[in-house]
Structure formats: C-alpha cells, structure tokens
Scaffold this active site. Structure first.
Site, PDB file in Angstrom:
ATOM      1  N   HIS A 118      71.705 -37.724  47.796  1.00  0.00           N
ATOM      2  CA  HIS A 118      70.958 -38.804  47.150  1.00  0.00           C
ATOM      3  C   HIS A 118      71.787 -40.074  46.980  1.00  0.00           C
ATOM      4  CE1 HIS A 118      73.138 -38.202  43.321  1.00  0.00           C
ATOM      5  NE2 HIS A 118      73.149 -36.934  43.691  1.00  0.00           N
ATOM      6  N   ASP A 119      71.109 -41.205  47.169  1.00  0.00           N
ATOM      7  CA  ASP A 119      71.675 -42.526  46.905  1.00  0.00           C
ATOM      8  C   ASP A 119      72.830 -42.896  47.835  1.00  0.00           C
ATOM      9  OD1 ASP A 119      70.088 -43.228  44.388  1.00  0.00           O
ATOM     10  OD2 ASP A 119      71.009 -41.330  43.795  1.00  0.00           O
ATOM     11  N   GLY A 136      76.671 -37.453  46.579  1.00  0.00           N
ATOM     12  CA  GLY A 136      75.823 -38.540  46.136  1.00  0.00           C
ATOM     13  C   GLY A 136      76.548 -39.868  46.017  1.00  0.00           C
TER      14      GLY A 136
END
Length: 260
Positions: A118-119, A136
């Site tokens: 994520h991200d 992340g």
C-alpha cells in the site's frame, strides 16, 4: 474479447479492445484501458485503475486491500500506467489514507511473485525482478532496476536510475544513479551501464562519479560532502537531484562500503 468463463462486474469500466481470458475476476470499481490483456485467474479488485496496452499474467491480484491494521476501509486506488507488464502471481495492494493510492508508472516490468504494498509510488520504466518485495509507503524513481529477491523497508526511497543487486535488504534510502550491493547494503559505484543505455554522455557520467566519490569514498561526513559538491560543481540537473535527494532523506542514505 471477453471469454464467457470470466466474471466481470456489470459496472466495471472496460475498454472495448480489452482481452480477458477465462476465470479472471473483475470487481465493480475497476477501470481498464484499451489494448490491455488480462490473463486467466487474474483478480482485479475495487479501486484498480489500469492503463492502456498493459499485460497482466495469470495469478496476479491487483488492488487487494492493504495488509495494514490501520486500514479502515477508506476508498483508495491502485493505479498502473500504460504499457506496463505484471507477471505471474504479482500482488499490488491499494492505498490507505496516507497517500490514498498505490502507483506503478508507465512502461514497467514487474516480474513474477513480486509484491508492491500500500501507498507505494513507482516511477516509469522500472524493472523489478522475481520476488521483489516493497513494504508500504516506498517511493521508487524512474528507470530503477531491482534484481531478484530484493526486499525494501517501509518508507524507503530509491532514486532514479539506481540499480540494487539481488537478495539485498534495503533499510536506508538509495540515492539516484548508483549501484547498491553487499550486506549491509552499500554504495558500490555508479550505474554507468544503465546511464549509457539511456543516453547520458561521458561528461555527465564522469561528473556523477566525481560527486559520489566525495560522498562515499573520501571519508567526508554528509554535511561536509554536500558543501564541497555545491562549491566545486556547477549546478546541473543531475548534481541538484543528488543533493536534494540526500538533503530530503528521512531515513538517511546508505553508506559507502567500509564506512562506519
């Protein structure tokens, strides 16, 4: 060109020329651009935004929810740029409320079993070899090559045109234009081969090499090295990119081999 054994949610936005093979699953909040191929057993979940002329190979899972206990179901995306290839069993998680999206740029090759959490923001023209893992919030510049089994710690940044050797554990930021190897991961020279392939001149390459000698070879601390570089080198795009990357590093940059 959608096979009858594939499942596509009726509200998914699929361009007319997309090819979807049997047993693929496309969820509701998905957009796929023209000319893209989706292989068998691919799962594309809510929040996926896939560009034109991409190729996604069997077993990949795109835009799965983040493996982050702080995730609270916020609406986020996983975006893949045009002409990018995602090989077998790659997983790309969508963003959290930190950046609200995960991004892979254009013309990238993400090889089998890699994971992009994520991200993460990945630039254009990147190559990630088999089983590369990004935790992340990782940021990767353009034209970065990560060899097989590289694992990158959360919040790390990798500068453009960098090369990281296979099996590396990346705990610190990797500045642009360099080769990184050994354990702990260290500066081992500049990525001259990659730069020549991309049209950098001998003068540009030599200047970058001289800059990194001051940073990593001549036993200067970072503050002193940057002062010397600013005093001795005329401003160029490459010089300023290196200086800004190092000054803006939150985790600190890796060191030269043998530096304490």
């Amino acid at each position: 060109m959608i096979q009858p054994l594939a499942y596509i949610h009726p509200q998914a936005k699929i361009a007319d020329s997309v090819v979807i093979d049997p047993f693929a699953v496309i969820h509701k909040d998905v957009e796929i651009g023209e000319g893209t191929w989706i292989g068998s057993n691919v799962t594309i979940m809510d929040g996926a935004r896939i560009g034109k002329n991409c190729r996604i190979f069997p077993g990949a899972v795109i835009s799965g929810i983040p493996q982050d206990l702080k995730f609270e179901g916020e609406e986020t995306t996983a975006e893949i740029g045009d002409n990018t290839t995602i090989r077998e069993c790659v997983t790309v998680n969508r963003g959290t409320k930190d950046r609200y999206k995960t991004v892979i740029g254009k013309n990238c090759l993400i090889q089998a079993y890699s994971h992009i959490a994520h991200d993460c923001f990945v630039g254009d023209h990147c190559i990630f070899s088999n089983s590369t893992t990004l935790a992340g919030h990782v940021t990767v510049g353009d034209y970065v090559v990560l060899a097989g089994l590289v694992a990158i710690h959360q919040f790390v940044k990798v500068g453009s045109h960098a090369f990281v050797t296979g099996g590396s554990l990346v705990r610190k930021d990797v500045p642009p234009y360099i080769k990184a190897a050994r354990e702990p991961l260290s500066y081992t020279g500049i990525n001259s081969v990659g730069m020549r392939r991309r049209g950098y001149t001998s003068e540009q390459i030599n200047e970058i090499q001289d800059i990194y000698r001051i940073l990593f070879v001549k036993n200067n601390n970072v503050t002193k090295a940057l002062d010397i570089i600013e005093a001795e080198f005329n401003p160029t795009e490459e010089r300023d990119e290196i200086i800004n990357f190092i000054r803006n590093s939150n985790r600190g940059v890796l060191k030269g081999f043998g530096q304490s």
